[in-house]
Design a protein around this motif. Structure first.
Motif, short mmCIF file in Angstrom:
data_model
loop_
_atom_site.label_atom_id
_atom_site.label_comp_id
_atom_site.label_asym_id
_atom_site.label_seq_id
_atom_site.Cartn_x
_atom_site.Cartn_y
_atom_site.Cartn_z
N GLN A 292 0.83 -1.18 0.00
CA GLN A 292 0.00 0.00 0.00
C GLN A 292 0.88 1.25 0.00
N PRO A 293 0.35 2.35 -0.47
CA PRO A 293 1.15 3.59 -0.46
C PRO A 293 1.43 4.03 0.98
N ASP A 294 2.56 4.68 1.16
CA ASP A 294 2.94 5.16 2.49
C ASP A 294 1.92 6.17 2.99
N THR A 295 1.45 5.97 4.22
CA THR A 295 0.46 6.87 4.80
C THR A 295 1.11 8.03 5.53
N GLY A 296 2.45 8.11 5.46
CA GLY A 296 3.14 9.22 6.10
C GLY A 296 3.81 8.85 7.41
N ASP A 297 3.47 7.68 7.97
CA ASP A 297 4.08 7.29 9.24
C ASP A 297 5.22 6.28 9.06
N GLY A 298 5.49 5.86 7.82
CA GLY A 298 6.59 4.94 7.56
C GLY A 298 6.31 3.49 7.88
N ASN A 299 5.09 3.16 8.25
CA ASN A 299 4.72 1.79 8.60
C ASN A 299 4.40 1.01 7.32
N THR A 300 4.95 -0.19 7.18
CA THR A 300 4.72 -0.98 5.96
C THR A 300 3.77 -2.17 6.19
N VAL A 301 3.08 -2.20 7.33
CA VAL A 301 2.19 -3.32 7.64
C VAL A 301 0.83 -3.12 6.97
N ASP A 302 0.42 -4.11 6.20
CA ASP A 302 -0.93 -4.16 5.64
C ASP A 302 -1.67 -5.25 6.42
N VAL A 303 -2.59 -4.84 7.27
CA VAL A 303 -3.24 -5.77 8.21
C VAL A 303 -3.92 -6.92 7.49
N GLU A 304 -4.58 -6.66 6.37
CA GLU A 304 -5.26 -7.74 5.65
C GLU A 304 -4.27 -8.76 5.11
N VAL A 305 -3.17 -8.30 4.57
CA VAL A 305 -2.13 -9.21 4.07
C VAL A 305 -1.57 -10.03 5.23
N GLU A 306 -1.29 -9.38 6.35
CA GLU A 306 -0.73 -10.07 7.51
C GLU A 306 -1.69 -11.11 8.06
N ARG A 307 -2.96 -10.79 8.11
CA ARG A 307 -3.96 -11.76 8.59
C ARG A 307 -4.05 -12.97 7.66
N ASN A 308 -4.02 -12.71 6.37
CA ASN A 308 -4.06 -13.83 5.41
C ASN A 308 -2.82 -14.71 5.54
N LEU A 309 -1.66 -14.09 5.66
CA LEU A 309 -0.42 -14.85 5.82
C LEU A 309 -0.42 -15.62 7.15
N PHE A 310 -0.98 -14.99 8.19
CA PHE A 310 -1.06 -15.64 9.49
C PHE A 310 -1.96 -16.88 9.41
N MET A 311 -3.10 -16.74 8.73
CA MET A 311 -4.03 -17.86 8.59
C MET A 311 -3.40 -18.99 7.77
N LYS A 312 -2.74 -18.64 6.67
CA LYS A 312 -2.08 -19.65 5.84
C LYS A 312 -0.99 -20.36 6.63
#
Length: 133
Positions: A87-107
């Motif tokens: 996702q594009p940077d929201t200005g805080d420098g965080n690169t976590v995409d919660v939906e991607v992380e949840r999908n990877l966590f489930m897999k």
């Protein structure tokens, strides 16, 4: 005759440990989704498995003779990486995409369960062999 657990259990003992480590990393990513400048991390499973199978391992310090001996596992040795954000940077420098992380966590959870089932099957086979069934 002694049982060699390395050959008896095969690769499944290593996969289980790596999947457990990956679970911790993905959970950390989700927990830090709102932390400024946090970079999403992950493990390259193939490299981590190669490292786990080929390393000689360091012994942990035992403070009592009744303690079991074990090997340490370093994420730095196992291919920990930072993930490029989708996702594009929201200005805080965080690169976590919660939906991607949840999908990877489930897999990863399903793959952990599969590794656990394989390991359980191997142990069940060893029990039957010991009992002579």
């Amino acid at each position: 005759m002694a049982i060699n657990f390395e050959s008896a259990l095969g690769i499944h003992q290593h996969t289980l440990g790596i999947r457990a480590q990956r679970t911790e990393i993905l959970a950390g990513n989700i927990a830090n989704a709102d932390t400024p400048n946090y970079k999403a991390r992950d493990i390259d499973f193939k490299d981590a498995l190669q490292s786990a199978r080929s390393r000689s391992g360091m012994s942990l310090t035992r403070t009592n003779e009744s303690h079991k001996s074990a090997q340490s596992f370093s994420l730095a040795q196992s291919g920990e990486l930072f993930r490029t954000g989708n996702q594009p940077d929201t200005g805080d420098g965080n690169t976590v995409d919660v939906e991607v992380e949840r999908n990877l966590f489930m897999k990863n959870s399903m793959e952990y369960q599969a590794s656990l089932d394989f390991l359980n099957s191997k142990i069940s086979g060893l029990r039957k062999a010991i009992k002579g069934q």
